[in-house]
Design a protein around this motif. Structure first.
Motif, mmCIF file in Angstrom:
data_model
loop_
_atom_site.group_PDB
_atom_site.id
_atom_site.type_symbol
_atom_site.label_atom_id
_atom_site.label_comp_id
_atom_site.label_asym_id
_atom_site.label_seq_id
_atom_site.Cartn_x
_atom_site.Cartn_y
_atom_site.Cartn_z
ATOM 1 N N ASP A 1 -14.266 3.103 -1.451
ATOM 2 C CA ASP A 1 -14.100 1.667 -1.651
ATOM 3 C C ASP A 1 -14.460 1.240 -3.065
ATOM 4 O OD1 ASP A 1 -16.739 2.439 -1.002
ATOM 5 O OD2 ASP A 1 -17.303 0.361 -0.584
ATOM 6 N N ILE A 2 -14.646 2.179 -3.986
ATOM 7 C CA ILE A 2 -15.044 1.847 -5.355
ATOM 8 C C ILE A 2 -13.836 1.326 -6.128
ATOM 9 C CG2 ILE A 2 -16.187 2.677 -7.446
ATOM 10 C CD1 ILE A 2 -17.296 4.999 -5.837
ATOM 11 N N ARG A 3 -13.997 0.196 -6.786
ATOM 12 C CA ARG A 3 -12.919 -0.396 -7.568
ATOM 13 C C ARG A 3 -12.587 0.492 -8.765
ATOM 14 N NH1 ARG A 3 -11.834 -5.633 -6.380
ATOM 15 N NH2 ARG A 3 -13.280 -6.693 -4.977
ATOM 16 N N LEU A 4 -11.349 0.394 -9.236
ATOM 17 C CA LEU A 4 -10.927 1.197 -10.378
ATOM 18 C C LEU A 4 -11.753 0.854 -11.615
ATOM 19 C CD1 LEU A 4 -8.904 3.356 -11.224
ATOM 20 C CD2 LEU A 4 -7.303 1.533 -11.841
ATOM 21 N N SER A 5 -11.987 -0.436 -11.832
ATOM 22 C CA SER A 5 -12.795 -0.846 -12.991
ATOM 23 C C SER A 5 -14.210 -0.290 -12.901
ATOM 24 C CB SER A 5 -12.837 -2.372 -13.094
ATOM 25 O OG SER A 5 -13.372 -2.944 -11.908
ATOM 26 N N ARG B 1 -5.838 1.316 -3.711
ATOM 27 C CA ARG B 1 -7.003 0.720 -3.046
ATOM 28 C C ARG B 1 -6.615 0.165 -1.678
ATOM 29 N NH1 ARG B 1 -12.086 -1.180 -4.000
ATOM 30 N NH2 ARG B 1 -12.696 -3.219 -3.216
ATOM 31 N N ASN B 2 -5.451 -0.469 -1.616
ATOM 32 C CA ASN B 2 -4.984 -1.011 -0.340
ATOM 33 C C ASN B 2 -4.760 0.095 0.688
ATOM 34 O OD1 ASN B 2 -5.051 -3.508 -1.524
ATOM 35 N ND2 ASN B 2 -2.850 -3.678 -1.817
ATOM 36 N N TYR B 3 -4.319 1.256 0.211
ATOM 37 C CA TYR B 3 -4.143 2.413 1.095
ATOM 38 C C TYR B 3 -5.477 2.754 1.766
ATOM 39 C CZ TYR B 3 -4.293 7.439 2.146
ATOM 40 O OH TYR B 3 -4.519 8.653 2.742
ATOM 41 N N TYR B 4 -6.537 2.817 0.977
ATOM 42 C CA TYR B 4 -7.857 3.134 1.545
ATOM 43 C C TYR B 4 -8.309 2.033 2.497
ATOM 44 C CZ TYR B 4 -12.883 3.550 2.047
ATOM 45 O OH TYR B 4 -14.148 3.622 2.584
ATOM 46 N N ALA C 1 0.835 -1.204 0.000
ATOM 47 C CA ALA C 1 0.000 0.000 0.000
ATOM 48 C C ALA C 1 0.868 1.251 0.000
ATOM 49 C CB ALA C 1 -0.919 0.011 1.215
ATOM 50 N N PHE C 2 0.402 2.277 -0.690
ATOM 51 C CA PHE C 2 1.064 3.568 -0.622
ATOM 52 C C PHE C 2 0.820 4.185 0.752
ATOM 53 C CE2 PHE C 2 0.475 3.343 -5.304
ATOM 54 C CZ PHE C 2 1.790 3.540 -5.686
ATOM 55 N N THR C 3 1.712 5.052 1.158
ATOM 56 C CA THR C 3 1.511 5.810 2.381
ATOM 57 C C THR C 3 0.695 7.062 2.060
ATOM 58 O OG1 THR C 3 3.511 7.139 2.082
ATOM 59 C CG2 THR C 3 3.739 5.024 3.253
ATOM 60 N N LYS C 4 0.229 7.734 3.090
ATOM 61 C CA LYS C 4 -0.512 8.981 2.894
ATOM 62 C C LYS C 4 0.352 10.006 2.161
ATOM 63 C CE LYS C 4 -2.776 12.742 5.411
ATOM 64 N NZ LYS C 4 -3.097 13.329 6.745
ATOM 65 N N LEU D 1 -18.032 -2.794 11.541
ATOM 66 C CA LEU D 1 -18.010 -1.515 10.846
ATOM 67 C C LEU D 1 -17.142 -1.599 9.599
ATOM 68 C CD1 LEU D 1 -18.714 1.501 10.718
ATOM 69 C CD2 LEU D 1 -16.777 1.946 12.251
ATOM 70 N N ILE D 2 -16.145 -2.478 9.617
ATOM 71 C CA ILE D 2 -15.271 -2.662 8.461
ATOM 72 C C ILE D 2 -16.084 -3.069 7.234
ATOM 73 C CG2 ILE D 2 -13.503 -4.201 7.485
ATOM 74 C CD1 ILE D 2 -12.093 -4.128 10.144
ATOM 75 N N GLU D 3 -17.078 -3.929 7.438
ATOM 76 C CA GLU D 3 -17.883 -4.407 6.317
ATOM 77 C C GLU D 3 -18.651 -3.263 5.659
ATOM 78 O OE1 GLU D 3 -20.265 -7.636 7.726
ATOM 79 O OE2 GLU D 3 -18.551 -8.992 7.912
ATOM 80 N N LYS D 4 -19.084 -2.293 6.444
ATOM 81 C CA LYS D 4 -19.823 -1.161 5.887
ATOM 82 C C LYS D 4 -18.901 -0.196 5.161
ATOM 83 C CE LYS D 4 -23.395 -1.381 9.467
ATOM 84 N NZ LYS D 4 -24.061 -0.665 10.589
ATOM 85 N N LEU D 5 -17.679 -0.045 5.657
ATOM 86 C CA LEU D 5 -16.756 0.921 5.071
ATOM 87 C C LEU D 5 -15.974 0.360 3.891
ATOM 88 C CD1 LEU D 5 -15.294 2.557 8.310
ATOM 89 C CD2 LEU D 5 -17.034 3.492 6.777
ATOM 90 N N SER D 6 -15.822 -0.955 3.843
ATOM 91 C CA SER D 6 -15.014 -1.558 2.775
ATOM 92 C C SER D 6 -15.852 -2.258 1.710
ATOM 93 C CB SER D 6 -14.025 -2.573 3.368
ATOM 94 O OG SER D 6 -14.719 -3.729 3.819
ATOM 95 N N ASN D 7 -17.147 -2.480 2.005
ATOM 96 C CA ASN D 7 -18.036 -3.168 1.067
ATOM 97 C C ASN D 7 -17.616 -4.621 0.850
ATOM 98 O OD1 ASN D 7 -20.482 -2.572 -0.148
ATOM 99 N ND2 ASN D 7 -19.594 -2.259 -2.170
ATOM 100 N N HIS D 8 -16.958 -5.200 1.861
ATOM 101 C CA HIS D 8 -16.539 -6.604 1.830
ATOM 102 C C HIS D 8 -16.990 -7.285 3.107
ATOM 103 C CE1 HIS D 8 -13.171 -5.223 -0.942
ATOM 104 N NE2 HIS D 8 -13.770 -6.178 -1.608
ATOM 105 N N SER D 9 -17.022 -8.620 3.058
ATOM 106 C CA SER D 9 -17.181 -9.352 4.307
ATOM 107 C C SER D 9 -15.905 -9.158 5.125
ATOM 108 C CB SER D 9 -17.409 -10.843 4.040
ATOM 109 O OG SER D 9 -16.219 -11.435 3.538
ATOM 110 N N LEU D 10 -16.020 -9.336 6.419
ATOM 111 C CA LEU D 10 -14.854 -9.161 7.293
ATOM 112 C C LEU D 10 -13.749 -10.130 6.913
ATOM 113 C CD1 LEU D 10 -13.639 -7.724 9.727
ATOM 114 C CD2 LEU D 10 -14.706 -9.428 11.188
ATOM 115 N N ARG D 11 -14.127 -11.377 6.586
ATOM 116 C CA ARG D 11 -13.118 -12.384 6.226
ATOM 117 C C ARG D 11 -12.350 -11.966 4.976
ATOM 118 N NH1 ARG D 11 -12.455 -16.272 2.666
ATOM 119 N NH2 ARG D 11 -14.515 -15.940 1.791
ATOM 120 N N VAL D 12 -13.070 -11.511 3.946
ATOM 121 C CA VAL D 12 -12.421 -11.081 2.708
ATOM 122 C C VAL D 12 -11.489 -9.903 2.972
ATOM 123 C CG1 VAL D 12 -12.826 -9.989 0.456
ATOM 124 C CG2 VAL D 12 -14.204 -11.947 1.163
ATOM 125 N N HIS D 13 -11.948 -8.983 3.807
ATOM 126 C CA HIS D 13 -11.133 -7.805 4.105
ATOM 127 C C HIS D 13 -9.845 -8.196 4.820
ATOM 128 C CE1 HIS D 13 -10.471 -3.507 4.905
ATOM 129 N NE2 HIS D 13 -9.959 -3.923 6.052
#
Length: 316
Positions: free
Chosen positions: A82-86, A197-200, A39-42, A217-229
């Motif tokens: 959390d929107i994918r580039l594609s 994306r990894n930075y976000y 991931a890139f840094t800030k 809360l991760i699931e709401k902010l990342s649009n993924h299941s916790l396991r996937v995240h």
């Protein structure tokens, strides 16, 4: 098997199981997968943004300047959502939908075709700032929209084709080529666009974990299941997080309480189901730590039967 056993313990009321456990205990295939977590840094994200702005300002070709400005807008959305580039390059001009409008306060979401099915739609909650960027893109591409073929006229990211006459839809491949040139030209660490994306995503983890918020809360902010995240994006030490979130210690522990032959402490200060007494009149322990881990806990030999009773409770 472990997940079924945990479910059995809960069904039989042997133990109460936190929902987080079920999110983590999910079966995967036996094949080993290696997720890209660089991931890139800030600071690097800011460097990339500044480099793109410099590159735009240096362009004498107006078409290139227009295209590079759109790349900057796409990058901005990519780095703060959390929107994918594609999905960003697949967005339509009418992709923003209002989800709340109450007392002049509004919330929005983006609706875009799924990357997997191509027919279903994914939804992403967005901030007002992301909506303002999308509005800027609509304004910037308005002059091309009337000339565009019907198949792409409703697409958000369109530009003048620099090699052939006509209007073309922009895509993540051309963005990737431009992105790589920016990193090379301005001497920025060379990582894939996925590192944006990894930075976000890793910021999401750090925000939730550092504030001891509920992991769901991760699931709401990342649009993924916790396991996937946790599998694909997270770089947070899950052991350290669990210790902080649940106020527990995993591994070898040091019991700070004292063992004495006799105690002069009053009966009213008996704690831990009779296993000892507290030297303080009011408990100062934070979280779910047990009395045995407190330096003010005192037990004596005549408390042995209470310890046996507590052990029996655990065994049964």
């Amino acid at each position: 098997a472990v997940k079924r056993f945990v479910k059995f313990l809960e069904d039989e009321k042997v133990s109460k199981v936190d929902p987080l456990i079920y999110s983590l205990l999910t079966s995967t295939d036996s094949g080993v997968t290696h997720s890209y977590k660089e991931a890139f840094t800030k600071e690097e994200i800011e460097q990339i943004s500044d480099a793109m702005k410099k590159d735009i300002a240096s362009q004498e070709n107006s078409y290139k300047a227009h295209m590079y400005q759109l790349y900057l807008y796409a990058f901005s959305i990519f780095s703060i959502s959390d929107i994918r580039l594609s999905s960003i390059f697949a967005m339509d001009v009418d992709c923003v939908k209002e989800t709340l409008n109450r007392n002049n306060y509004k919330e929005y979401k983006v609706v875009v075709k799924s990357k997997t099915s191509g027919t279903d739609f994914d939804e992403y909650n967005i901030t007002k700032y992301v909506k303002s960027i999308i509005d800027e893109v609509i304004t910037l591409t308005a002059k091309f929209r009337e000339k565009a073929p019907k198949s792409i006229a409703n697409k958000l990211f369109i530009t003048q084709n620099q090699y052939r006459s006509g209007i073309a839809q922009m895509n993540q491949n051309s963005f990737g080529e431009y992105f790589a040139r920016i990193l090379e030209k301005y001497n920025i660490r060379k990582l894939r666009p996925a590192a944006v994306r990894n930075y976000y995503m890793q910021n999401v983890s750090n925000y939730v974990f550092s504030n001891n918020y509920d992991p769901s809360l991760i699931e709401k902010l990342s649009n993924h299941s916790l396991r996937v995240h946790l599998t694909n994006y997270d770089n947070v030490d899950i052991k350290a997080f669990c210790e902080n979130f649940y106020n527990i210690k995993i591994g070898d522990i040091y019991l700070k309480g004292a063992i004495q032959e006799n105690s002069d402490l009053p009966k009213e200060q008996t704690v831990a189901n009779g296993c000892g007494k507290c030297a303080l009149k009011k408990c100062v322990l934070v979280g779910r730590l047990d009395c045995f881990m407190c330096q003010h806990f005192v037990t004596t030999l005549d408390c042995m039967n209470y310890y046996k009773s507590e052990i029996d409770k655990i065994d049964n």
